[in-house]
Motif scaffolding. Structure first.
Motif, short mmCIF file in Angstrom:
data_model
loop_
_atom_site.label_atom_id
_atom_site.label_comp_id
_atom_site.label_asym_id
_atom_site.label_seq_id
_atom_site.Cartn_x
_atom_site.Cartn_y
_atom_site.Cartn_z
N GLY A 95 71.12 7.45 44.17
CA GLY A 95 70.93 8.68 44.89
C GLY A 95 69.63 8.86 45.04
O GLY A 95 68.83 9.08 46.20
N LYS A 96 68.71 9.37 44.08
CA LYS A 96 67.27 9.81 43.85
C LYS A 96 66.58 8.52 44.60
O LYS A 96 65.60 8.94 45.03
CB LYS A 96 67.07 10.09 42.57
N LEU A 98 67.12 6.35 46.82
CA LEU A 98 67.18 6.50 48.13
C LEU A 98 66.45 7.63 48.75
O LEU A 98 65.82 7.38 49.82
CB LEU A 98 68.68 6.87 48.77
N ARG A 99 66.54 8.84 48.23
CA ARG A 99 65.75 9.87 48.57
C ARG A 99 64.45 9.80 48.67
O ARG A 99 63.57 10.07 49.37
CB ARG A 99 66.13 11.11 47.85
N GLU A 100 63.63 9.08 47.29
CA GLU A 100 62.47 8.73 47.34
C GLU A 100 61.97 7.68 48.32
O GLU A 100 60.97 8.19 49.05
CB GLU A 100 62.18 8.20 45.94
N LEU A 102 63.25 7.46 51.34
CA LEU A 102 63.20 8.07 52.51
C LEU A 102 61.96 8.78 52.83
O LEU A 102 61.29 9.37 53.91
CB LEU A 102 64.61 9.06 53.02
N ARG A 103 61.55 9.50 51.66
CA ARG A 103 60.39 10.64 51.50
C ARG A 103 59.23 9.62 51.80
O ARG A 103 58.42 9.99 52.91
CB ARG A 103 60.29 11.33 50.34
N ASP A 106 59.00 8.86 55.54
CA ASP A 106 58.56 9.90 56.32
C ASP A 106 57.04 10.11 56.22
O ASP A 106 56.21 10.52 57.10
CB ASP A 106 59.18 11.29 55.87
N ARG A 138 74.46 13.36 49.05
CA ARG A 138 73.50 13.75 49.88
C ARG A 138 72.29 12.65 50.47
O ARG A 138 72.19 12.74 51.68
CB ARG A 138 72.39 14.73 48.97
N SER A 139 72.33 11.63 49.82
CA SER A 139 71.43 10.67 50.19
C SER A 139 71.98 9.84 51.34
O SER A 139 71.48 9.61 52.24
CB SER A 139 71.02 9.36 49.13
N LEU A 142 71.63 11.84 54.77
CA LEU A 142 70.21 11.62 54.85
C LEU A 142 70.08 10.19 55.72
O LEU A 142 69.39 10.30 56.50
CB LEU A 142 69.10 11.75 53.65
#
Ligand code: ATP
Ligand code: MG
Lengths: 216, 552
Positions: A95-96, A98-100, A102-103, A106, A138-139, A142
């Motif tokens: 999860g983390k 994936l968020r990284e 996406l960040r 961006d 959450r990921s 997103l």
């Protein structure tokens, strides 16, 4: 103000195809699997460097996730250093990871915008042999949102005992399962797909090559 | 090249492929060097072997003989020489092999250029442009439109000479007087009139080529970026180059929503006349093809500009127009650092003489209706197609008498529309695109007013200033004559034929074109498309075409 070092790669005047590889480096990847993965990465690299258009347009970033998340390569055109996963141990903070990813996407697309560089739809390419040990929901939201807004092309590939049901839920596109250790074919497919995108028209639908490495 | 078995030419003689190497590949073919004959062999992928394509090849080979004599420089194109058959089916053709050349892509991307042609400086870039313009002009004079002028169809040598390949996608009139359209092209290079759903049905004109040429030339002279890409001044998603092109957002145009990309050399890098010619093409001529700078004019402007280049006193590798008060490349290096250097080598050598391609007596004239054939049985054939084994059907050539085509209309329009004043170039144009307003101001002072009448200002000028129009070189023109009545009938017939040609697009392809903006990579494969839908073919099949990588 953009520092000129960050600007330098853009002196080639070419549009960009950003792609993040989100790679599982948890304990279960250790051994044969990791070797095959690294071999696959090498193939991806030589393919990209071999193509005069791809090597001026495709930017790869690498995020590894195990107990924690590491960005082992920031977005850049393929250069001399082949990305490799050095070691695999610990849990699966997918999860983390994936968020990284996406960040990073961006951040990169914002930079393209500031500099005035046209870009293709970013790719996020997830590879795992397990099941997330952290908050993946959450990921997933997103990813789904970015995909729905057509800001992202997301690909999930499961290896070995990967939890395919959970992986499939990540993206509207579903997930693919890698046949055995066919990382070579997987990364050959990835380079062919990215190269295909890199010579296409921005904003256009590009059919991808046949998935000959998938067991589905 | 194991996929192909026994290849023979039209007289049944086997093609010797011993030791062949891959020269390049495109959306519909692979091109191999044949050491035995010294020729190049273009093998069409199965999906590209359509009846239309065969007709094109038949015509090209029938008219090849006069086009093949002479040196590379005189005939700088890979004209099909012999058709190649496999088990009785035509699968491609042989042509002149251009060795030691790179595609124009490798020249207009500065980092690639520094690798493959490290000795190239601004003179070479101008020369490549002028040579390409001359090759195009020469074809236009022969009523041939290239249609797909792209960075992958132009091959450049280290002496800055150019060769055109992919001749089978050229647009011309065949022996029956029918227009064989060029329905391929990359949207970001295509003139606005060829965008949209019916692009393949709109015949290309010399002004279409002039537009694509100008886009490539811009990239050549400004270190790579597309003239319709840059920093988007508004909120919301940035338009793609193809979208910006349709909307008229030329980066150096006053009022454009795009401003030049950071780190791009300023307008001071080019001669004011060249800047002006870009404006004519991308602003006034955007939707009015007749106003665009013609390829002939481009050749003259580039020749003159090349002669006017002076060596920079600070960095001997840089050359800049004598009119510029400061070197645009040094100005850029001052602001962005030496990492931005795109000319590394000082080349004091004289350039070899420019190439002067020439054409044998013109091919059949394109009828004035732009599309259309006017078949009248009474006319005497000028040429009879060379009989070829595979094409037993002999077609009497029906063309020749009516030369009512418009020639080089763009160049003429420049004279005709003289009183028109041209939008001034923005002040920001003379500065390299810089990260902040303050820098822009500082630079614009340093980089000097590049164009008379466009003094850089601290704020963007709202008011437009007139600039003396470019003294266009004298041009001649054959005006199109009124169409005889039978030609109107013929127009209808040909419209029908064209419709058939271009209407063969598969339904899936149609859908692809409609949804193309959505940009969702899909994992499904697309069926092979015919020549009539070749734009889609090119763009949608690219991802697939690379998959089977040939062992090198
Ligand atoms: N005569 C030649 N000599 C050397 N190289 C060549 C020759 N013809 C073609 N090539 C190389 O092969 C590549 C593909 O050729 P070509 O453009 O004819 O194929 P295509 O499939 O029709 O391409 P496209 O995608 O533009 O339709 C060219 O970009 C060029 O690099
Ligand atoms: Mg081509």
């Amino acid at each position: 103000m953009v520092p000129s070092l960050a600007l330098a790669p853009f002196r080639n005047g070419q549009p960009r195809v950003p792609c993040v590889l989100v790679l599982d480096s948890s304990g279960t990847m250790e051994g044969e699997r990791l070797r095959a993965l690294n071999e696959g990465l090498e193939i991806l690299w030589t393919d990209l460097l071999d193509d005069p258009i791809a090597r001026e347009r495709i930017e790869i970033a690498v995020v590894e996730f195990s107990s924690d998340v590491r960005v082992t390569r920031r977005f850049d055109l393929p250069g001399e250093v082949i990305p490799q996963v050095a070691r695999a141990d610990g849990l699966t903070a997918m999860g983390k990871g994936l968020r990284e990813a996406l960040r990073l996407v961006d951040e990169r697309t914002a930079l393209y915008r500031t500099i005035g560089v046209p870009h293709y739809k970013p790719w996020v390419f997830l590879l795992t042999d397990g099941s997330a040990t952290d908050d993946i929901d959450r990921s997933a939201r997103l990813v789904a949102k970015a995909e729905a807004e057509r800001q992202l092309a997301f690909f999930a590939v499961g290896v070995g005992d990967a939890d395919m049901t959970k992986l499939r839920r990540l993206s509207a596109r579903g997930a693919m399962h890698l046949d055995g250790l066919r990382f070579r074919d997987l990364f050959r497919w990835l380079s062919a797909s990215l190269i295909g995108v890199s010579v296409s028209r921005i904003g256009e639908r590009v059919p991808l090559p046949q998935l000959d490495w998938s067991a589905v | 090249m194991s996929a192909h078995g026994d290849l023979r030419d039209s007289s049944g003689i086997p093609i010797d492929r011993e030791g062949s190497t891959l020269l390049g590949r495109g959306g519909e073919a692979r091109v191999w060097a044949l050491p035995a004959s010294g020729k190049a062999l273009k093998l069409l992928e199965p999906h590209a072997r359509t009846p239309e394509r065969m007709r094109v090849l038949e015509h090209l080979v029938a008219h090849a003989a006069p086009l093949l004599q002479g040196a590379d420089d005189e005939r700088p194109w890979g004209w099909p020489e012999e058709l190649v058959f496999e088990a009785g089916t035509c699968v491609g053709y042989t042509m002149r092999a251009f060795r030691q050349r790179r595609t124009l892509f490798s020249v207009l991307v500065p980092t690639e250029r520094m690798r493959v042609f490290p000795a190239f400086d601004a003179r070479h870039l101008h020369r490549v442009g002028a040579n390409l313009a001359r090759a195009l002009a020469c074809l236009h004079d022969a009523n041939i439109v290239v249609g797909d002028v792209s960075e992958s169809n132009v091959l450049v040598a280290s002496d800055a000479s150019v060769a055109l390949v992919d001749v089978d996608s050229f647009q011309f009139v065949d022996a029956r007087g029918e227009l064989l359209p060029c329905p391929v092209g990359k949207p970001e290079l295509l003139a606005p009139e060829h965008h949209g759903e019916f692009f393949s049905a709109t015949p290309k004109t010399p002004a279409s080529d002039a537009f694509s040429f100008a886009v490539l030339l811009f990239q050549l002279l400004f270190d790579g970026p597309h003239p319709f890409s840059g920093v988007f001044r508004e909120a919301g998603p940035c338009p793609t180059p193809a979208e910006a092109l349709l909307a008229g957002d030329y980066v150096f145009a006053a009022g454009s929503r795009l401003s030049p990309r950071l780190g791009m050399p300023g307008l001071g890098a080019i001669h004011p006349d060249i800047a002006h010619a870009f404006e004519r093409t991308f602003v006034a001529g955007l939707h009015r093809p007749e106003l665009r700078t013609s390829v002939k004019t481009w050749a003259e402007l580039l020749d003159r500009a090349e002669l006017g280049l002076v060596r920079c006193s600070r960095n001997r590798a840089h050359l800049h127009p004598s009119a510029a008060k400061a070197c645009a490349y040094c100005t850029r290096a001052d602001h962005f650092g030496r990492a931005f250097e795109t000319f590394a080598q000082v080349n004091a050598d004289e350039l070899p003489p420019a190439t002067r391609p020439s054409m044998p007596p013109p091919l059949p004239a394109a009828p004035a209706a732009a599309t259309i054939a006017a078949p009248t049985a009474a006319e005497t054939p000028e040429t009879t197609p060379r009989p070829r084994r595979a094409f037993t059907r002999r077609i009497p050539a029906l063309y020749g008498k009516r030369r009512a085509h418009v020639r080089d209309d763009a160049a003429v329009a420049e004279v005709a529309t003289e009183p028109q004043t041209v939008a001034p170039v923005d002040a920001r144009a003379s500065a390299p695109s810089a990260p902040s307003e303050t820098v822009v101001r500082a630079v614009s002072r340093a980089a000097a007013p590049v164009l008379p009448g466009s003094e850089p200002r601290a704020t963007r000028p709202k008011q437009r200033e007139a600039r003396a129009p470019l003294p266009a070189p004298p041009q001649t023109l054959e005006r199109s004559r009124a169409l005889p009545r039978y030609a109107v009938f013929a127009a209808l017939v040909a419209a029908f034929v064209l419709g058939r040609c271009t209407g063969t697009r598969a339904p899936e392809a149609r859908e692809a074109s409609v949804t193309s903006a959505s940009a969702v990579p899909t994992t499904s494969s697309t069926p092979a498309l015919t020549r009539g839908s070749a734009v889609l073919r090119r763009d949608t099949l690219t991802a697939e075409k690379k998959t089977p990588r040939a062992p090198r």
